[in-house]
Design a protein around this motif. Structure first.
Motif, PDB file in Angstrom:
ATOM      1  N   LEU A 160       0.820  -1.208   0.000  1.00  0.00           N
ATOM      2  CA  LEU A 160       0.000   0.000   0.000  1.00  0.00           C
ATOM      3  C   LEU A 160       0.856   1.260   0.000  1.00  0.00           C
ATOM      4  O   LEU A 160       1.989   1.254   0.482  1.00  0.00           O
ATOM      5  N   VAL A 161       0.292   2.330  -0.541  1.00  0.00           N
ATOM      6  CA  VAL A 161       0.899   3.657  -0.484  1.00  0.00           C
ATOM      7  C   VAL A 161      -0.120   4.584   0.175  1.00  0.00           C
ATOM      8  O   VAL A 161      -1.292   4.618  -0.239  1.00  0.00           O
ATOM      9  N   HIS A 162       0.288   5.331   1.191  1.00  0.00           N
ATOM     10  CA  HIS A 162      -0.635   6.209   1.915  1.00  0.00           C
ATOM     11  C   HIS A 162      -1.105   7.358   1.034  1.00  0.00           C
ATOM     12  O   HIS A 162      -2.283   7.710   1.004  1.00  0.00           O
ATOM     13  N   ARG A 163      -0.204   8.012   0.346  1.00  0.00           N
ATOM     14  CA  ARG A 163      -0.438   9.092  -0.618  1.00  0.00           C
ATOM     15  C   ARG A 163      -0.795  10.443  -0.016  1.00  0.00           C
ATOM     16  O   ARG A 163      -0.921  11.428  -0.743  1.00  0.00           O
ATOM     17  N   ASP A 164      -0.974  10.537   1.297  1.00  0.00           N
ATOM     18  CA  ASP A 164      -1.307  11.842   1.876  1.00  0.00           C
ATOM     19  C   ASP A 164      -0.608  12.045   3.217  1.00  0.00           C
ATOM     20  O   ASP A 164      -1.216  12.464   4.202  1.00  0.00           O
ATOM     21  N   ILE A 165       0.679  11.732   3.242  1.00  0.00           N
ATOM     22  CA  ILE A 165       1.472  11.980   4.448  1.00  0.00           C
ATOM     23  C   ILE A 165       1.671  13.489   4.579  1.00  0.00           C
ATOM     24  O   ILE A 165       2.209  14.139   3.676  1.00  0.00           O
ATOM     25  N   LYS A 166       1.215  14.047   5.694  1.00  0.00           N
ATOM     26  CA  LYS A 166       1.336  15.474   5.975  1.00  0.00           C
ATOM     27  C   LYS A 166       1.246  15.657   7.481  1.00  0.00           C
ATOM     28  O   LYS A 166       0.848  14.722   8.205  1.00  0.00           O
ATOM     29  N   PRO A 167       1.599  16.830   8.006  1.00  0.00           N
ATOM     30  CA  PRO A 167       1.587  17.004   9.469  1.00  0.00           C
ATOM     31  C   PRO A 167       0.242  16.688  10.117  1.00  0.00           C
ATOM     32  O   PRO A 167       0.209  16.113  11.213  1.00  0.00           O
ATOM     33  N   ALA A 168      -0.859  17.045   9.478  1.00  0.00           N
ATOM     34  CA  ALA A 168      -2.172  16.807  10.077  1.00  0.00           C
ATOM     35  C   ALA A 168      -2.521  15.328  10.154  1.00  0.00           C
ATOM     36  O   ALA A 168      -3.391  14.934  10.945  1.00  0.00           O
ATOM     37  N   ASN A 169      -1.860  14.494   9.353  1.00  0.00           N
ATOM     38  CA  ASN A 169      -2.167  13.064   9.332  1.00  0.00           C
ATOM     39  C   ASN A 169      -1.178  12.229  10.146  1.00  0.00           C
ATOM     40  O   ASN A 169      -1.197  10.997  10.085  1.00  0.00           O
ATOM     41  N   ILE A 170      -0.307  12.900  10.896  1.00  0.00           N
ATOM     42  CA  ILE A 170       0.565  12.192  11.826  1.00  0.00           C
ATOM     43  C   ILE A 170       0.206  12.672  13.224  1.00  0.00           C
ATOM     44  O   ILE A 170       0.467  13.817  13.599  1.00  0.00           O
ATOM     45  N   LEU A 171      -0.447  11.805  13.968  1.00  0.00           N
ATOM     46  CA  LEU A 171      -0.952  12.145  15.293  1.00  0.00           C
ATOM     47  C   LEU A 171       0.059  11.775  16.363  1.00  0.00           C
ATOM     48  O   LEU A 171       0.754  10.757  16.259  1.00  0.00           O
ATOM     49  N   LEU A 172       0.127  12.604  17.379  1.00  0.00           N
ATOM     50  CA  LEU A 172       1.028  12.338  18.499  1.00  0.00           C
ATOM     51  C   LEU A 172       0.302  11.530  19.564  1.00  0.00           C
ATOM     52  O   LEU A 172      -0.891  11.715  19.791  1.00  0.00           O
ATOM     53  N   SER A 173       1.018  10.646  20.198  1.00  0.00           N
ATOM     54  CA  SER A 173       0.414   9.778  21.199  1.00  0.00           C
ATOM     55  C   SER A 173       1.160   9.901  22.519  1.00  0.00           C
ATOM     56  O   SER A 173       2.392   9.983  22.540  1.00  0.00           O
ATOM     57  N   THR A 221       6.984   7.694  -2.713  1.00  0.00           N
ATOM     58  CA  THR A 221       6.266   8.976  -2.601  1.00  0.00           C
ATOM     59  C   THR A 221       5.951   9.298  -1.143  1.00  0.00           C
ATOM     60  O   THR A 221       5.987  10.464  -0.736  1.00  0.00           O
ATOM     61  N   ASP A 222       5.655   8.276  -0.323  1.00  0.00           N
ATOM     62  CA  ASP A 222       5.419   8.499   1.111  1.00  0.00           C
ATOM     63  C   ASP A 222       6.711   8.906   1.816  1.00  0.00           C
ATOM     64  O   ASP A 222       6.687   9.728   2.738  1.00  0.00           O
ATOM     65  N   ILE A 223       7.824   8.335   1.381  1.00  0.00           N
ATOM     66  CA  ILE A 223       9.113   8.682   1.971  1.00  0.00           C
ATOM     67  C   ILE A 223       9.423  10.153   1.709  1.00  0.00           C
ATOM     68  O   ILE A 223       9.866  10.887   2.606  1.00  0.00           O
ATOM     69  N   TYR A 224       9.187  10.598   0.487  1.00  0.00           N
ATOM     70  CA  TYR A 224       9.428  11.998   0.128  1.00  0.00           C
ATOM     71  C   TYR A 224       8.562  12.920   0.991  1.00  0.00           C
ATOM     72  O   TYR A 224       9.055  13.893   1.578  1.00  0.00           O
ATOM     73  N   ALA A 225       7.268  12.619   1.062  1.00  0.00           N
ATOM     74  CA  ALA A 225       6.350  13.471   1.829  1.00  0.00           C
ATOM     75  C   ALA A 225       6.753  13.539   3.291  1.00  0.00           C
ATOM     76  O   ALA A 225       6.747  14.614   3.903  1.00  0.00           O
ATOM     77  N   LEU A 226       7.125  12.403   3.863  1.00  0.00           N
ATOM     78  CA  LEU A 226       7.550  12.397   5.266  1.00  0.00           C
ATOM     79  C   LEU A 226       8.831  13.214   5.438  1.00  0.00           C
ATOM     80  O   LEU A 226       9.014  13.894   6.452  1.00  0.00           O
ATOM     81  N   GLY A 227       9.713  13.169   4.457  1.00  0.00           N
ATOM     82  CA  GLY A 227      10.918  13.984   4.520  1.00  0.00           C
ATOM     83  C   GLY A 227      10.585  15.463   4.628  1.00  0.00           C
ATOM     84  O   GLY A 227      11.179  16.198   5.426  1.00  0.00           O
ATOM     85  N   LEU A 228       9.609  15.928   3.840  1.00  0.00           N
ATOM     86  CA  LEU A 228       9.192  17.329   3.912  1.00  0.00           C
ATOM     87  C   LEU A 228       8.552  17.637   5.261  1.00  0.00           C
ATOM     88  O   LEU A 228       8.754  18.716   5.823  1.00  0.00           O
ATOM     89  N   VAL A 229       7.786  16.694   5.796  1.00  0.00           N
ATOM     90  CA  VAL A 229       7.144  16.891   7.106  1.00  0.00           C
ATOM     91  C   VAL A 229       8.208  17.037   8.196  1.00  0.00           C
ATOM     92  O   VAL A 229       8.135  17.934   9.045  1.00  0.00           O
ATOM     93  N   LEU A 230       9.202  16.168   8.180  1.00  0.00           N
ATOM     94  CA  LEU A 230      10.253  16.218   9.202  1.00  0.00           C
ATOM     95  C   LEU A 230      11.058  17.509   9.097  1.00  0.00           C
ATOM     96  O   LEU A 230      11.404  18.124  10.117  1.00  0.00           O
ATOM     97  N   LEU A 231      11.335  17.933   7.873  1.00  0.00           N
ATOM     98  CA  LEU A 231      12.060  19.186   7.671  1.00  0.00           C
ATOM     99  C   LEU A 231      11.262  20.356   8.227  1.00  0.00           C
ATOM    100  O   LEU A 231      11.817  21.264   8.873  1.00  0.00           O
ATOM    101  N   GLU A 232       9.956  20.332   8.027  1.00  0.00           N
ATOM    102  CA  GLU A 232       9.095  21.397   8.552  1.00  0.00           C
ATOM    103  C   GLU A 232       9.052  21.366  10.077  1.00  0.00           C
ATOM    104  O   GLU A 232       9.025  22.418  10.728  1.00  0.00           O
TER     105      GLU A 232
END
Length: 305
Positions: A160-173, A221-232
């Motif tokens: 599977l590919v998530h396709r919408d990795i972004k800050p709002a879709n990574i929840l903190l626990s 594509t998920d790896i790329y998106a997560l990279g941008l999220v971490l940089l942000e």
């Protein structure tokens, strides 16, 4: 069904005006195996393009849950909820939001007949909320990175590919077993599947170059998106700001600017994750190993299962 008493907080929590106006707050939603009702709906948490999310209580065990209901009566919205429920039910990893159940809103009111998805409730908000407060410390971000990459490894191992990795879709626990939960699999798809005409594909500011071009997508594509999220997370600003068009054009011309002040380890990891060529990006497992070196103490997480 052997139910537990409704917690006092759930019994007395007042619905907001917005939530009350939806006509769903305060109702108890059933399942086929629990026709008398199992999920008590509380306040509105948010609305998306195809779904509305409420906080709720699972009356079976008293635990808080998130209830995601199809936003409209259209078949597209219903398909999206059904597809996400199917995907979540197939996943089992501490860094992926847990599936609880799926059902249909019973007769009565504007929501009647709409499918709903019940999932684990994350207590810590999202990375989007943390970013609004400014940059986070490198060690904390490294923990988030390792956990999220662990979860993506599990998702990718299922094809599977998530396709919408972004800050709002990574929840903190707040739970110790894992610091983040990857959420919102509404547009997840099989790897390399060609996008359907007019189909939504991700969030503009975090799309990979191949995603922006409308090409079939793989795990990279998920790896790329997560990279941008971490940089942000590390800088407090988007890697590609501006209008959606400006943002998309910029990433087809250059990689993101990664400050040298972050240190060699971070520069190496983020440069690899955001490589223009998908084939040059590391797998989730390889990136996880790099992220693990950036934090002093990492809880044991399985990459795939």
């Amino acid at each position: 069904m052997s139910a537990v008493p409704v917690p006092a907080a759930a019994q007395t929590h007042p619905a907001s005006g917005d939530a009350a106006s939806t006509g769903l707050s305060g109702r108890i939603l059933p399942l086929p195996e629990a026709p008398e009702g199992r999920f008590l709906v509380h306040e509105l948490l948010g609305r998306g393009a195809t779904a509305t999310v409420f906080r709720g209580t699972d009356l079976l065990n008293g635990r808080p849950v998130a209830l995601k209901v199809a936003q409209g009566p259209t078949e597209k919205h219903a398909r999206r909820i059904h597809a996400e429920a199917h995907i979540l039910a197939s996943l089992d990893h501490p860094a992926v939001v847990g599936f609880v159940a799926a059902g249909t809103v019973p007769p009565g009111g504007q929501w009647a007949g709409r499918p709903f998805l019940v999932e684990e409730f994350a207590y810590g908000g999202s990375l989007a909320e943390r970013i609004r407060g400014g940059a986070s410390g490198p060690e904390e971000v490294a923990g988030w990175a390792a956990a999220a990459l662990s979860g993506l490894g599990h998702v990718h191992s299922r094809g599977l590919v998530h396709r919408d990795i972004k800050p709002a879709n990574i929840l903190l626990s707040a739970l110790r077993r894992c610091s983040v939960r990857i959420a919102d699999f509404g547009i997840a798809t099989q790897a390399s599947a060609a996008p359907e005409p007019g189909e939504s594909s991700g969030t503009v500011h975090y799309m990979s170059p191949e995603q922006a071009a409308g090409e079939p997508l793989g795990a990279a594509t998920d790896i790329y998106a997560l990279g941008l999220v971490l940089l942000e997370c590390l800088t407090g600003v988007k890697a590609y700001p501006g209008t959606p068009v400006e943002s998309l054009v910029a990433r087809t011309l250059r990689g993101p600017e990664i400050p040298a002040e972050l240190g060699t380890g971070w520069v190496m990891l983020l440069t690899a994750m955001t490589a223009m060529d998908p084939a040059a990006r590391p797998t989730a497992a390889a990136a996880h190993k790099l992220a693990a070196r950036l934090t002093r103490a990492l809880p044991p997480l399985r990459l795939v299962g």
